[in-house]
Structures are given as structure tokens and as C-alpha cells.
Design an enzyme around this catalytic site. Sequence first.
Site, mmCIF file in Angstrom:
data_model
loop_
_atom_site.group_PDB
_atom_site.id
_atom_site.type_symbol
_atom_site.label_atom_id
_atom_site.label_comp_id
_atom_site.label_asym_id
_atom_site.label_seq_id
_atom_site.Cartn_x
_atom_site.Cartn_y
_atom_site.Cartn_z
ATOM 1 N N CYS A 178 -9.227 0.237 -1.611
ATOM 2 C CA CYS A 178 -8.166 -0.674 -1.169
ATOM 3 C C CYS A 178 -6.797 -0.168 -1.653
ATOM 4 O O CYS A 178 -6.593 0.026 -2.856
ATOM 5 C CB CYS A 178 -8.438 -2.081 -1.702
ATOM 6 N N CYS B 82 -5.163 -2.514 -4.214
ATOM 7 C CA CYS B 82 -5.797 -2.422 -5.538
ATOM 8 C C CYS B 82 -5.315 -1.158 -6.260
ATOM 9 O O CYS B 82 -5.108 -1.176 -7.476
ATOM 10 C CB CYS B 82 -7.314 -2.454 -5.419
ATOM 11 N N ASP C 26 7.831 -3.386 0.463
ATOM 12 C CA ASP C 26 7.032 -2.788 1.544
ATOM 13 C C ASP C 26 7.551 -1.376 1.813
ATOM 14 O O ASP C 26 8.760 -1.127 1.845
ATOM 15 C CB ASP C 26 7.137 -3.657 2.813
ATOM 16 N N HIS D 242 -8.852 -8.826 -5.918
ATOM 17 C CA HIS D 242 -9.093 -8.396 -4.538
ATOM 18 C C HIS D 242 -9.785 -9.500 -3.750
ATOM 19 O O HIS D 242 -10.940 -9.837 -4.015
ATOM 20 C CB HIS D 242 -9.943 -7.118 -4.484
ATOM 21 N N GLY E 131 -3.623 -8.713 13.534
ATOM 22 C CA GLY E 131 -3.203 -7.337 13.268
ATOM 23 C C GLY E 131 -3.181 -7.000 11.790
ATOM 24 O O GLY E 131 -2.588 -5.999 11.393
ATOM 25 N N HIS F 78 -6.404 -6.921 1.874
ATOM 26 C CA HIS F 78 -6.186 -7.516 0.539
ATOM 27 C C HIS F 78 -5.062 -8.522 0.794
ATOM 28 O O HIS F 78 -3.971 -8.119 1.255
ATOM 29 C CB HIS F 78 -5.772 -6.417 -0.451
ATOM 30 N N HIS G 201 -2.013 -10.650 1.384
ATOM 31 C CA HIS G 201 -0.604 -10.407 1.058
ATOM 32 C C HIS G 201 0.297 -11.289 1.894
ATOM 33 O O HIS G 201 -0.007 -11.591 3.048
ATOM 34 C CB HIS G 201 -0.239 -8.930 1.250
ATOM 35 N N HIS H 267 4.140 -11.404 3.353
ATOM 36 C CA HIS H 267 5.367 -10.660 3.595
ATOM 37 C C HIS H 267 6.538 -11.607 3.360
ATOM 38 O O HIS H 267 6.602 -12.665 4.008
ATOM 39 C CB HIS H 267 5.435 -10.187 5.052
HETATM 40 P P1 5GP Z 1 -0.342 -6.082 7.372
HETATM 41 O O1 5GP Z 1 -0.119 -5.472 8.714
HETATM 42 O O2 5GP Z 1 -1.716 -5.807 6.819
HETATM 43 O O3 5GP Z 1 0.027 -7.536 7.322
HETATM 44 O O4 5GP Z 1 0.733 -5.399 6.416
HETATM 45 C C1 5GP Z 1 0.475 -4.349 5.546
HETATM 46 C C2 5GP Z 1 1.813 -3.902 5.010
HETATM 47 O O5 5GP Z 1 1.584 -3.030 3.930
HETATM 48 C C3 5GP Z 1 2.675 -3.138 6.034
HETATM 49 O O6 5GP Z 1 3.926 -3.797 6.198
HETATM 50 C C4 5GP Z 1 2.839 -1.750 5.400
HETATM 51 O O7 5GP Z 1 4.122 -1.187 5.605
HETATM 52 C C5 5GP Z 1 2.560 -2.018 3.937
HETATM 53 N N1 5GP Z 1 2.003 -0.872 3.236
HETATM 54 C C6 5GP Z 1 0.921 -0.135 3.622
HETATM 55 N N2 5GP Z 1 0.667 0.839 2.730
HETATM 56 C C7 5GP Z 1 1.584 0.694 1.736
HETATM 57 C C8 5GP Z 1 1.834 1.425 0.521
HETATM 58 O O8 5GP Z 1 1.144 2.375 0.162
HETATM 59 N N3 5GP Z 1 2.875 0.996 -0.242
HETATM 60 C C9 5GP Z 1 3.659 -0.066 0.116
HETATM 61 N N4 5GP Z 1 4.665 -0.399 -0.703
HETATM 62 N N5 5GP Z 1 3.449 -0.763 1.258
HETATM 63 C C10 5GP Z 1 2.438 -0.382 2.059
HETATM 64 ZN ZN ZN Z 2 -7.612 -4.838 -2.958
#
Ligand code: 5GP
Ligand code: ZN
Length: 115
Positions: free
Chosen positions: A4, A7, A30, A46, A93, A98, A100, A102
Site C-alpha cells: 500500500c 502505508c 498530494d 490500514h 474511481g 487506503h 483518504h 482530499h
Molecule cells: P484517489 O483517486 O484514490 O481518491 O486519490 C489518490 C490520490 O493519491 C491522488 O490524488 C494521487 O495524486 C495521490 N497520490 C498517489 N500516490 C501518491 C504518492 O506517492 N504521494 C503523494 N503525496 N500522493 C500520492
Molecule cells: Zn495502507
Amino acid sequence: MDDCIFCKIINGQIPSEKVYEDDEILAFKDIKPSAPIHILVIPKKHISTLMEINEEDMYLMEKIMKAIHKIAKQQGIEKSGFRLIASCGPDSGQEVMHIHFHLLAGKKMGPKIVA
Ligand code: 5GP
Ligand code: ZN
């Protein structure tokens, strides 16, 4: 969880720009910001999706909201405002499995969340 991304950010294997941390919650910028301020707020435990939160872990949602209040004040956006988005499951999407939130801020948002 070994594979992950978030994680790995929590345990320091992947670097991140942290903006808030306590024993159970982490917030970091992000990597591909969608707004001038784009912060991800996560529980250190997690949990893969919002539907996987059990009764025992529900207090983490309260901790996340308290962290968001602190971050909003720290970022100076407590009055100008922000948008919180949390995706859950395939139709949303959600890419990182994990939980989160935004936290988006720093500009006037459009009237609608894209659906
Ligand atoms: P989701 O589409 O799952 O809601 O959002 C995942 C978010 O994680 C995306 O906005 C993406 O830019 C961010 N993200 C993915 N990998 C990383 C990373 O390695 N570091 C950081 N800081 N953000 C990440
Ligand atoms: Zn995780």
C-alpha cells in the site's frame, strides 16, 4: 499493508510533505495537486475503503475531522473554506485502497463536484 502506497508513506519508505501528524492520523500534500492546497488526510491504520470501517475504528473518523480543523487553521483556510472529497469503491474511481480525504482549497471551486 506491504503493497500500500499510503502505508509506505506512513512508515517513511516513500517520502512525503507532511502537514499534520499525531499518533493515529497523518496528513500530507498530494503529489498531483488539483488545487493550490491539496492535502490528503488518512488514518495510520490500514483500512481499504470507507465501507470497511468497523464500529471499533469509527472513532478514527472523529479524529480525522479534528485533524482537519487543525489543518484548516494551520493553512489559514478556516474562513475562506475548503472542499472535502472521499472516494469509495470502483464507481468513485478510488485509486489508492487506503482511506483518504482530499482537502482542497486555495481557489474558488466550481459549483459541482464532477460526477
Ligand atoms: P484517489 O483517486 O484514490 O481518491 O486519490 C489518490 C490520490 O493519491 C491522488 O490524488 C494521487 O495524486 C495521490 N497520490 C498517489 N500516490 C501518491 C504518492 O506517492 N504521494 C503523494 N503525496 N500522493 C500520492
Ligand atoms: Zn495502507
